[in-house]
Design a protein around this motif. Sequence first.
Motif, short mmCIF file in Angstrom:
data_model
loop_
_atom_site.label_atom_id
_atom_site.label_comp_id
_atom_site.label_asym_id
_atom_site.label_seq_id
_atom_site.Cartn_x
_atom_site.Cartn_y
_atom_site.Cartn_z
N LEU A 123 0.96 -1.27 -0.14
CA LEU A 123 -0.02 -0.02 0.11
C LEU A 123 0.87 1.03 0.05
O LEU A 123 0.59 2.33 -0.67
N ARG A 124 1.87 1.25 0.69
CA ARG A 124 2.90 2.23 0.65
C ARG A 124 3.64 2.73 -0.51
O ARG A 124 3.56 3.71 -0.91
N PRO A 139 0.57 10.79 0.94
CA PRO A 139 1.41 10.49 2.00
C PRO A 139 1.16 8.86 2.50
O PRO A 139 0.30 8.32 2.19
N PRO A 140 2.23 8.36 3.41
CA PRO A 140 2.06 7.16 3.93
C PRO A 140 1.15 6.90 4.52
O PRO A 140 0.42 5.77 4.69
N SER A 141 0.34 7.87 5.05
CA SER A 141 -0.76 7.77 5.88
C SER A 141 -2.05 7.32 5.24
O SER A 141 -3.17 6.71 5.64
N ALA A 142 -1.91 7.55 3.84
CA ALA A 142 -2.91 6.99 2.89
C ALA A 142 -3.11 5.62 2.86
O ALA A 142 -4.09 4.83 2.93
N ALA A 143 -1.93 5.10 3.10
CA ALA A 143 -1.54 3.53 2.96
C ALA A 143 -2.44 2.84 4.41
O ALA A 143 -3.11 2.01 4.05
N HIS A 144 -2.25 3.52 5.27
CA HIS A 144 -2.87 3.24 6.75
C HIS A 144 -4.24 3.24 6.67
O HIS A 144 -5.18 2.54 6.88
#
Length: 237
Positions: free
Chosen positions: A96-97, A106-111
Amino acid sequence: MMNSVVEVAALRVVRGGRPVIDGLDLVIGAGVTGLLGPSGCGKSTLLRSIVGVQRVAGGTVTVLGEPAGSGPLRDRVGYQTQSSSVYDDLSVLENLRFFARVLGLPPSAAHDALLAVDLARHGDDVAGRLSGGQRSRVGLAVALLGTPALLVLDEPTVGLDPVLRRDLWALFHRIAEQGTAVLVSSHVMDEAERCDTLLLMREGRIIAHGPPADIKAAQGVADIESAFLALVEEGRR
Ligand SMILES: Nc1ncnc2c1ncn2[C@@H]1O[C@H](COP(=O)(O)OP(=O)(O)OP(=O)(O)O)[C@@H](O)[C@H]1O
């Protein structure tokens, strides 16, 4: 909210030298729309045209007011194809990252995407060792990155058992309730009942369009499979 998410006008697509779609007009709105029809009827071709990855021979496809596949739609349309785009040797979160980075998110989108598909506990699992249902959810999470306004899913439930299929459809509805229009194809007629709006496709044409209950009522039958057969018979007369 916009009423029409997708507008297809006089669409014509030729594949392998023959017309697969020949003069299709269609408007798709919010909620969960199911595109159902037998294998080879042109579902993937229509979805590819909506996402903007299909060469079209004529007509127009407009998505969220923009030409299908155009720049402004890049992160507003999520697409899950039939073949998995997930890297087996990476963990779920690493996958996802990676895709988030490709999209400039941003990496938060993956989470966020991981949470949206109920895979929070599997973030560190290697994708290659997931079950079919979990894999399908990872594919869905990739398509959901950046919270698109339209999610296009090509046969996401194929090969899954009935319980997993039911769970995935519940997830599609949750996503739709949060404001993302969901367009999902299937060749399994019993999935029809799970859609807010149903598109029945046959040989490149939409032969019925509306809520499943209305389509059944119009044909005076109890299930969508019978409605489909009645519509085919009607077309032959
Ligand atoms: N790459 C291709 N080259 C030539 N013809 C193709 C290609 N892909 C699909 N077709 C043809 O286009 C038609 C529609 O295919 P499409 O994949 O859109 O159907 P579908 O309804 O999505 O089928 P399925 O449910 O099996 O995925 C079929 O007759 C198929 O043979």
